[in-house]
Write a protein that holds these residues in place. Structure first.
Motif, short mmCIF file in Angstrom:
data_model
loop_
_atom_site.label_atom_id
_atom_site.label_comp_id
_atom_site.label_asym_id
_atom_site.label_seq_id
_atom_site.Cartn_x
_atom_site.Cartn_y
_atom_site.Cartn_z
N LEU A 1 24.90 39.58 55.36
CA LEU A 1 24.88 39.17 54.01
C LEU A 1 26.40 38.72 53.73
N GLY A 2 27.11 39.13 54.39
CA GLY A 2 28.41 39.32 54.50
C GLY A 2 29.25 40.73 53.12
N LEU A 3 28.41 41.29 52.83
CA LEU A 3 29.16 41.98 52.60
C LEU A 3 30.91 42.83 52.70
N PRO A 4 31.57 43.11 52.04
CA PRO A 4 32.66 44.16 52.44
C PRO A 4 32.13 45.80 52.95
N ALA B 1 16.47 40.62 54.39
CA ALA B 1 17.90 40.61 54.79
C ALA B 1 18.35 39.11 55.03
N THR B 2 17.45 38.53 56.66
CA THR B 2 17.88 37.91 57.71
C THR B 2 17.44 36.41 56.79
N LEU B 3 16.02 36.55 55.28
CA LEU B 3 16.13 35.09 54.65
C LEU B 3 16.80 34.73 53.59
N LEU C 1 28.85 33.79 47.25
CA LEU C 1 27.57 34.52 46.37
C LEU C 1 27.14 35.13 46.99
N LEU C 2 27.03 35.20 47.88
CA LEU C 2 25.85 36.58 49.62
C LEU C 2 26.80 37.83 48.84
N ALA C 3 28.07 37.87 48.87
CA ALA C 3 29.24 39.02 48.63
C ALA C 3 28.83 40.02 47.45
N ARG C 4 28.69 39.08 46.39
CA ARG C 4 27.91 39.74 44.58
C ARG C 4 27.16 39.97 44.50
N VAL C 5 25.95 39.43 44.80
CA VAL C 5 24.41 39.61 44.92
C VAL C 5 23.68 40.60 46.02
N GLY C 6 25.10 41.15 47.28
CA GLY C 6 23.95 41.13 48.78
C GLY C 6 23.22 42.69 48.39
N GLY C 7 24.59 43.22 47.48
CA GLY C 7 24.23 44.86 47.15
C GLY C 7 22.12 44.80 47.09
N GLY C 8 22.57 43.65 45.84
CA GLY C 8 21.37 44.09 44.28
C GLY C 8 20.42 43.85 46.22
N VAL C 9 20.29 42.24 46.81
CA VAL C 9 19.48 42.66 48.00
C VAL C 9 19.05 43.37 48.70
N VAL C 10 19.64 44.83 48.69
CA VAL C 10 19.63 45.85 49.95
C VAL C 10 18.76 46.68 49.18
N TRP C 11 18.66 46.21 48.17
CA TRP C 11 17.93 47.54 46.89
C TRP C 11 16.87 47.10 46.84
N THR C 12 16.34 45.77 46.93
CA THR C 12 15.30 44.92 46.56
C THR C 12 14.07 45.24 48.16
N ALA C 13 14.92 44.54 48.80
CA ALA C 13 14.53 44.67 50.45
C ALA C 13 13.95 46.14 50.86
N ALA C 14 15.35 47.21 49.96
CA ALA C 14 14.87 49.01 50.68
C ALA C 14 13.65 49.32 49.85
#
Length: 211
Positions: free
Chosen positions: A116-119, A29-31, A42-55
């Motif tokens: 990631l700046g997620l709301p 999530a940091t990188l 952009l980070l807000a749009r894709v951040g949820g998918g990034v969290v799931w991929t990292a998990a």
């Protein structure tokens, strides 16, 4: 049952099986913002998918330690001699694995969301999705750990086995982040199916490995 669950949880905490997945999750999530740039929208749009991929990637780390150590040490043999059914042993390991990695991962998601700046609304959907989907991830991890137990290069093989099986969870988890109502039901159905079937798959794989 309770004794088996508590034993595996204690072993996970003492061996670092809890801290390493969380550290890896936060590292991803940091990188990621460094890779895509500081575009907050952009980070807000894709951040949820990034969290799931990292998990999903973090769930790979403890797979080798779920079954193989007990199989090599003869612990499972001793439990079988005491008439403990193999599916029950596998289910206890599944519950312990989920309890040891899912709650810390959900707490770490709050930090990842800030990076990631997620709301707040997106974060709540991510947390709900992880609550529903992480039992399925734990189930896939258990079944994979039983299938690769005793194999040379089990870590690489575990990745090849686990990642394709986790694709439906990743798809429906990402769809839930985007606000899809149907994705919630599909994610819950897939997670429930995996959780119900994994103990029997793991038990069959352990039985073959013991033969």
């Amino acid at each position: 049952m309770t004794a088996l669950i508590l034993r595996d949880i204690r072993r996970a905490w003492s061996s670092g099986g809890v801290l390493w997945p969380v550290a890896f999750f936060l590292l991803v999530a940091t990188l990621f913002p460094f890779a895509v740039g500081p575009d907050s929208s952009l980070l807000a749009r894709v951040g949820g998918g990034v969290v799931w991929t990292a998990a999903l990637l973090a769930a790979l780390l403890p797979v080798e330690r779920l079954v193989a150590p007990d199989l090599e040490a003869g612990v499972i043999d001793q439990l079988i001699v005491r008439d403990v059914p193999l599916p029950l042993i596998a289910f206890a390991k599944l519950v312990a694995h989920w309890l040891s990695f899912a709650p810390p991962l959900m707490l770490a998601s709050v930090i990842a969301a800030a990076l990631l700046g997620l709301p707040g609304e997106t974060l709540s959907r991510v947390e709900l999705g992880l609550l529903i989907g992480t039992p399925g991830l734990a189930a896939i991890g258990l079944a994979t750990g039983a299938l690769v137990a005793g194999l040379r290069g089990a870590g690489a093989v575990a990745g090849l086995v686990m990642l394709p099986l986790a694709v439906p969870l990743l798809i429906f988890g990402g769809g839930m982040v985007d606000g899809g109502a149907g994705a919630v039901k599909l994610l819950a159905a897939v997670s429930l199916l995996l959780t119900a079937g994994a103990p029997f798959v793991a038990a069959a794989a352990i039985r073959v490995g013991m033969d």
